[in-house]
Design a protein around this motif. Structure first.
Motif, PDB file in Angstrom:
ATOM      1  N   ARG A   1       0.811  -1.219   0.000  1.00 37.69           N
ATOM      2  CA  ARG A   1       0.000   0.000   0.000  1.00 37.69           C
ATOM      3  C   ARG A   1       0.842   1.265   0.000  1.00 37.69           C
ATOM      4  N   ARG A   2       2.081   1.174   0.491  1.00 37.31           N
ATOM      5  CA  ARG A   2       2.937   2.362   0.548  1.00 37.31           C
ATOM      6  C   ARG A   2       3.837   2.510  -0.673  1.00 37.31           C
ATOM      7  N   SER A   3       3.721   1.615  -1.620  1.00 40.02           N
ATOM      8  CA  SER A   3       4.475   1.794  -2.865  1.00 40.02           C
ATOM      9  C   SER A   3       3.971   3.038  -3.588  1.00 40.02           C
ATOM     10  N   THR A   4       4.801   3.581  -4.463  1.00 38.88           N
ATOM     11  CA  THR A   4       4.408   4.756  -5.236  1.00 38.88           C
ATOM     12  C   THR A   4       4.692   4.526  -6.714  1.00 38.88           C
ATOM     13  N   PHE A   5       3.883   5.160  -7.549  1.00 40.18           N
ATOM     14  CA  PHE A   5       4.026   5.095  -9.001  1.00 40.18           C
ATOM     15  C   PHE A   5       3.955   6.530  -9.521  1.00 40.18           C
ATOM     16  N   HIS A   6       4.932   6.902 -10.324  1.00 37.38           N
ATOM     17  CA  HIS A   6       5.040   8.291 -10.777  1.00 37.38           C
ATOM     18  C   HIS A   6       4.966   8.362 -12.293  1.00 37.38           C
ATOM     19  N   VAL A   7       4.006   9.159 -12.790  1.00 34.18           N
ATOM     20  CA  VAL A   7       3.881   9.427 -14.226  1.00 34.18           C
ATOM     21  C   VAL A   7       4.397  10.842 -14.460  1.00 34.18           C
ATOM     22  N   PRO A   8       5.494  11.010 -15.215  1.00 34.33           N
ATOM     23  CA  PRO A   8       6.095  12.345 -15.378  1.00 34.33           C
ATOM     24  C   PRO A   8       5.174  13.323 -16.096  1.00 34.33           C
ATOM     25  N   ALA A   9       5.386  14.597 -15.800  1.00 34.57           N
ATOM     26  CA  ALA A   9       4.659  15.661 -16.495  1.00 34.57           C
ATOM     27  C   ALA A   9       5.251  15.865 -17.885  1.00 34.57           C
ATOM     28  N   ALA A  10       4.526  16.593 -18.703  1.00 37.19           N
ATOM     29  CA  ALA A  10       4.990  16.911 -20.055  1.00 37.19           C
ATOM     30  C   ALA A  10       4.746  18.394 -20.308  1.00 37.19           C
ATOM     31  N   PRO A  11       5.743  19.245 -20.016  1.00 37.41           N
ATOM     32  CA  PRO A  11       5.551  20.695 -20.206  1.00 37.41           C
ATOM     33  C   PRO A  11       5.210  21.071 -21.642  1.00 37.41           C
ATOM     34  N   THR A  12       5.700  20.297 -22.614  1.00 40.41           N
ATOM     35  CA  THR A  12       5.451  20.651 -24.017  1.00 40.41           C
ATOM     36  C   THR A  12       3.983  20.499 -24.397  1.00 40.41           C
ATOM     37  N   THR A  13       3.270  19.616 -23.701  1.00 46.00           N
ATOM     38  CA  THR A  13       1.846  19.422 -23.997  1.00 46.00           C
ATOM     39  C   THR A  13       0.958  19.960 -22.881  1.00 46.00           C
ATOM     40  N   GLY A  14       1.565  20.484 -21.816  1.00 45.81           N
ATOM     41  CA  GLY A  14       0.790  21.056 -20.726  1.00 45.81           C
ATOM     42  C   GLY A  14       0.121  20.038 -19.827  1.00 45.81           C
ATOM     43  N   LYS A  15       0.635  18.816 -19.803  1.00 47.84           N
ATOM     44  CA  LYS A  15       0.017  17.766 -18.986  1.00 47.84           C
ATOM     45  C   LYS A  15       0.768  17.610 -17.667  1.00 47.84           C
TER      46      LYS A  15
END
Length: 238
Positions: free
Chosen positions: A71-85
């Motif tokens: 439950r304490r694991s983490t998953f990170h999806v990076p941002a994309a400044p070029t697309t504003g996400k």
């Protein structure tokens, strides 16, 4: 004149006397489609499973799902400044909940209409080849997952979306993937997400999915996860 009237009345009376009206019991209904003594049997529709029944079955499947992250694991999806996400952070608890929600949705779809099935967020996952793989990366979203369509040992997986924290109610970039095993249970295969820097267009790999690495919780020197009290004391000490 009077004689003619008497003759007419006599003729009418004679004709009426020759008429025979059949009794009700003598009426023959065998030539009709509907038999008077037949019984109309109505086929009642099968009752749909209640939400409690679906919840119980989904809970059973969830308890038998293997490979779920801590439950304490983490998953990170990076941002994309070029697309504003924006970037997205998910915990193991959120991943486990999404897996359970996928089991619930699967139970709901058993009695759903074709339109509801088409609009469902639960989709089949084939682990197909990327259109545009990352340099030096895997050619498939989950390199350790095998899918053989129609196979009992390696069937299609299931994908269910993780929540979009930045815009609730809309699809986010990440999905949880599970797959049914030959024993009938399910196993968690991982988290995948779109490369948010990509834009629509032929050859851009916009619909490609890539595995999101799991970052497991750090352990203390004793080999156990630090308790919240320990973390608070250490923070005060520093």
């Amino acid at each position: 004149m009077r004689f003619n009237i008497l003759l007419a009345i006599t003729a009418i009376a004679t004709s009426a006397a020759g008429l025979v009206v059949p009794a009700t019991n003598d009426f023959d209904a065998r030539g009709l489609d509907f038999q008077p003594d037949s019984t109309v049997v109505r086929r009642e529709p099968m009752p749909e499973p209640t939400r409690d029944a679906r919840h119980a079955e989904a809970s059973r499947q969830h308890r038998q799902t293997t490979g779920l992250p801590p439950r304490r694991s983490t998953f990170h999806v990076p941002a994309a400044p070029t697309t504003g996400k924006h970037e997205h952070h998910y915990t193991g608890h959120e991943v486990r909940k999404a897996v359970f929600d996928g089991h619930m949705e699967h139970e709901r779809l058993k009695t759903a209409s074709n339109r509801q099935k088409k609009l469902s967020p639960l989709k089949a996952f084939g682990n197909r080849l990327h259109e545009l793989a990352h340099p030096g990366g895997s050619s498939r979203p989950l390199p350790h997952m095998t899918v053989h369509p129609g196979s009992h040992s390696h069937p299609h997986g299931r994908e269910f979306p993780l929540p979009n924290h930045h815009n609730p109610g809309t699809p986010g970039p990440a999905r949880v993937i599970t797959q049914k095993t030959p024993s009938g249970h399910h196993t968690f295969r991982g988290v995948i997400a779109h490369d948010q820097s990509r834009t629509p267009g032929a050859g851009h790999g916009y619909n490609d999915h890539f595995q999101v690495p799991e970052r497991k919780p750090r352990r203390s020197a004793a080999g156990k996860f630090p308790s919240p009290c320990t973390v608070k004391i250490l923070a005060l000490h520093w």
